[in-house]
Scaffold this motif. Structure first.
Motif, PDB file in Angstrom:
ATOM      1  N   CYS A  24       0.845  -1.279   0.156  1.00 27.35           N
ATOM      2  CA  CYS A  24      -0.193  -0.073  -0.025  1.00 27.35           C
ATOM      3  C   CYS A  24       1.022   1.348   0.024  1.00 27.35           C
ATOM      4  CB  CYS A  24      -0.954  -0.074   1.115  1.00 27.35           C
ATOM      5  SG  CYS A  24      -2.295   1.181   1.085  1.00 27.35           S
ATOM      6  N   LEU A  25       1.993   1.303   0.899  1.00 29.09           N
ATOM      7  CA  LEU A  25       2.844   2.301   0.857  1.00 29.09           C
ATOM      8  C   LEU A  25       3.356   2.624  -0.590  1.00 29.09           C
ATOM      9  CD1 LEU A  25       4.698   2.192   4.157  1.00 29.09           C
ATOM     10  CD2 LEU A  25       3.352   4.069   3.461  1.00 29.09           C
ATOM     11  N   GLU A  26       3.785   1.601  -1.236  1.00 28.83           N
ATOM     12  CA  GLU A  26       4.451   1.748  -2.585  1.00 28.83           C
ATOM     13  C   GLU A  26       3.256   2.370  -3.671  1.00 28.83           C
ATOM     14  OE1 GLU A  26       5.728  -2.162  -3.355  1.00 28.83           O
ATOM     15  OE2 GLU A  26       7.566  -2.061  -2.182  1.00 28.83           O
ATOM     16  N   MET A  31       1.208   7.343  -6.253  1.00 28.98           N
ATOM     17  CA  MET A  31      -0.025   8.295  -6.191  1.00 28.98           C
ATOM     18  C   MET A  31       0.459   9.688  -5.860  1.00 28.98           C
ATOM     19  SD  MET A  31      -3.201   8.591  -3.682  1.00 28.98           S
ATOM     20  CE  MET A  31      -4.364   7.478  -4.289  1.00 28.98           C
ATOM     21  N   TYR A  32       1.311   9.721  -4.984  1.00 28.31           N
ATOM     22  CA  TYR A  32       2.293  11.208  -4.824  1.00 28.31           C
ATOM     23  C   TYR A  32       2.733  11.787  -6.002  1.00 28.31           C
ATOM     24  CZ  TYR A  32       5.165  14.751  -2.874  1.00 28.31           C
ATOM     25  OH  TYR A  32       5.868  15.730  -2.526  1.00 28.31           O
ATOM     26  N   GLY A  33       3.201  10.775  -6.703  1.00 31.30           N
ATOM     27  CA  GLY A  33       3.863  11.462  -7.977  1.00 31.30           C
ATOM     28  C   GLY A  33       3.116  11.687  -8.700  1.00 31.30           C
ATOM     29  N   SER A  38      -1.250  17.243 -10.411  1.00 30.63           N
ATOM     30  CA  SER A  38      -2.733  17.296 -10.337  1.00 30.63           C
ATOM     31  C   SER A  38      -3.304  18.588  -9.668  1.00 30.63           C
ATOM     32  CB  SER A  38      -3.379  15.965  -9.897  1.00 30.63           C
ATOM     33  OG  SER A  38      -4.892  16.519  -9.936  1.00 30.63           O
ATOM     34  N   SER A  39      -4.237  19.210  -9.889  1.00 30.64           N
ATOM     35  CA  SER A  39      -4.862  20.189  -8.993  1.00 30.64           C
ATOM     36  C   SER A  39      -6.055  19.703  -8.256  1.00 30.64           C
ATOM     37  CB  SER A  39      -5.376  21.445  -9.951  1.00 30.64           C
ATOM     38  OG  SER A  39      -6.363  20.918 -10.712  1.00 30.64           O
ATOM     39  N   LEU A  78      -4.933   6.066   3.111  1.00 32.96           N
ATOM     40  CA  LEU A  78      -3.628   5.868   3.857  1.00 32.96           C
ATOM     41  C   LEU A  78      -2.661   7.224   3.335  1.00 32.96           C
ATOM     42  CD1 LEU A  78      -1.349   4.840   5.524  1.00 32.96           C
ATOM     43  CD2 LEU A  78      -0.628   3.391   3.438  1.00 32.96           C
ATOM     44  N   TYR A  79      -2.839   7.749   2.085  1.00 30.51           N
ATOM     45  CA  TYR A  79      -2.269   8.828   1.466  1.00 30.51           C
ATOM     46  C   TYR A  79      -2.623  10.216   2.403  1.00 30.51           C
ATOM     47  CZ  TYR A  79      -0.852  12.417  -1.911  1.00 30.51           C
ATOM     48  OH  TYR A  79      -0.299  13.540  -2.276  1.00 30.51           O
ATOM     49  N   ALA A  80      -3.889  10.128   2.658  1.00 30.90           N
ATOM     50  CA  ALA A  80      -4.361  11.227   3.376  1.00 30.90           C
ATOM     51  C   ALA A  80      -4.015  11.335   4.747  1.00 30.90           C
ATOM     52  CB  ALA A  80      -5.997  11.263   3.440  1.00 30.90           C
ATOM     53  N   CYS A  81      -3.910  10.252   5.375  1.00 27.05           N
ATOM     54  CA  CYS A  81      -3.486  10.295   6.652  1.00 27.05           C
ATOM     55  C   CYS A  81      -1.986  10.671   6.736  1.00 27.05           C
ATOM     56  CB  CYS A  81      -3.153   8.515   7.223  1.00 27.05           C
ATOM     57  SG  CYS A  81      -4.991   8.051   7.581  1.00 27.05           S
ATOM     58  N   LEU A  82      -1.081  10.231   6.100  1.00 29.72           N
ATOM     59  CA  LEU A  82       0.387  10.447   6.006  1.00 29.72           C
ATOM     60  C   LEU A  82       0.416  11.978   5.483  1.00 29.72           C
ATOM     61  CD1 LEU A  82       1.687   7.349   3.908  1.00 29.72           C
ATOM     62  CD2 LEU A  82       2.036   7.999   6.373  1.00 29.72           C
ATOM     63  N   GLU A  83      -0.286  12.299   4.618  1.00 24.59           N
ATOM     64  CA  GLU A  83      -0.343  13.915   4.396  1.00 24.59           C
ATOM     65  C   GLU A  83      -0.493  14.721   5.117  1.00 24.59           C
ATOM     66  OE1 GLU A  83      -1.554  16.223   0.129  1.00 24.59           O
ATOM     67  OE2 GLU A  83      -3.139  15.414   1.393  1.00 24.59           O
ATOM     68  N   SER A  84      -1.380  14.359   6.194  1.00 23.76           N
ATOM     69  CA  SER A  84      -2.009  15.348   7.162  1.00 23.76           C
ATOM     70  C   SER A  84      -0.975  15.251   8.347  1.00 23.76           C
ATOM     71  CB  SER A  84      -3.447  14.716   7.665  1.00 23.76           C
ATOM     72  OG  SER A  84      -3.176  13.587   8.673  1.00 23.76           O
TER      73      SER A  84
END
Length: 110
Positions: A24-26, A31-33, A38-39, A78-84
């Motif tokens: 999932c982290l990979e 997704m981050y890239g 993206s806006s 998970l992306y939103a959790c890490l980003e927050s």
């Protein structure tokens, strides 16, 4: 509290095994890239699952996930959790930098 958020997300999203969490982290890294170009904000989160424990110290603060649709995946959450956690740390570092450089001390972090 970044560690608690990751622990909560792993439990909620059934990512208990190292293999599933790493996979999932990979996907989050990919997704981050993609999201950097993206806006669209996608899923966002306020990381206060245990209250706000840094500069504002509001024990009653609540976490919140926003932007969920039927297409939202565990990767999005998970992306939103890490980003927050990263965004919160950036806000705290900025506040500490401002104060240490002679700011007026009148700060409110939300």
């Amino acid at each position: 509290d970044g560690g608690s958020i990751i622990e909560w997300a792993r439990s909620l999203l059934n990512l208990q095994s190292t293999e599933s969490f790493t996979e999932c982290l990979e996907k989050v890294a990919t997704m981050y890239g993609n999201r950097c170009s993206s806006s669209s904000p996608g899923v966002t989160m306020a990381p206060f699952l245990s209250g706000e424990r840094s500069t504002g110290f509001r024990v009653g603060a609540n976490g919140c996930i926003s932007g969920i649709t039927r297409e939202t995946s565990s990767i999005d959450i998970l992306y939103a959790c890490l980003e927050s956690v990263v965004l919160r740390l950036c806000a705290i570092i900025k506040l500490l930098t401002d104060v240490s450089s002679g700011g007026d001390g009148e700060y409110t972090l939300v």
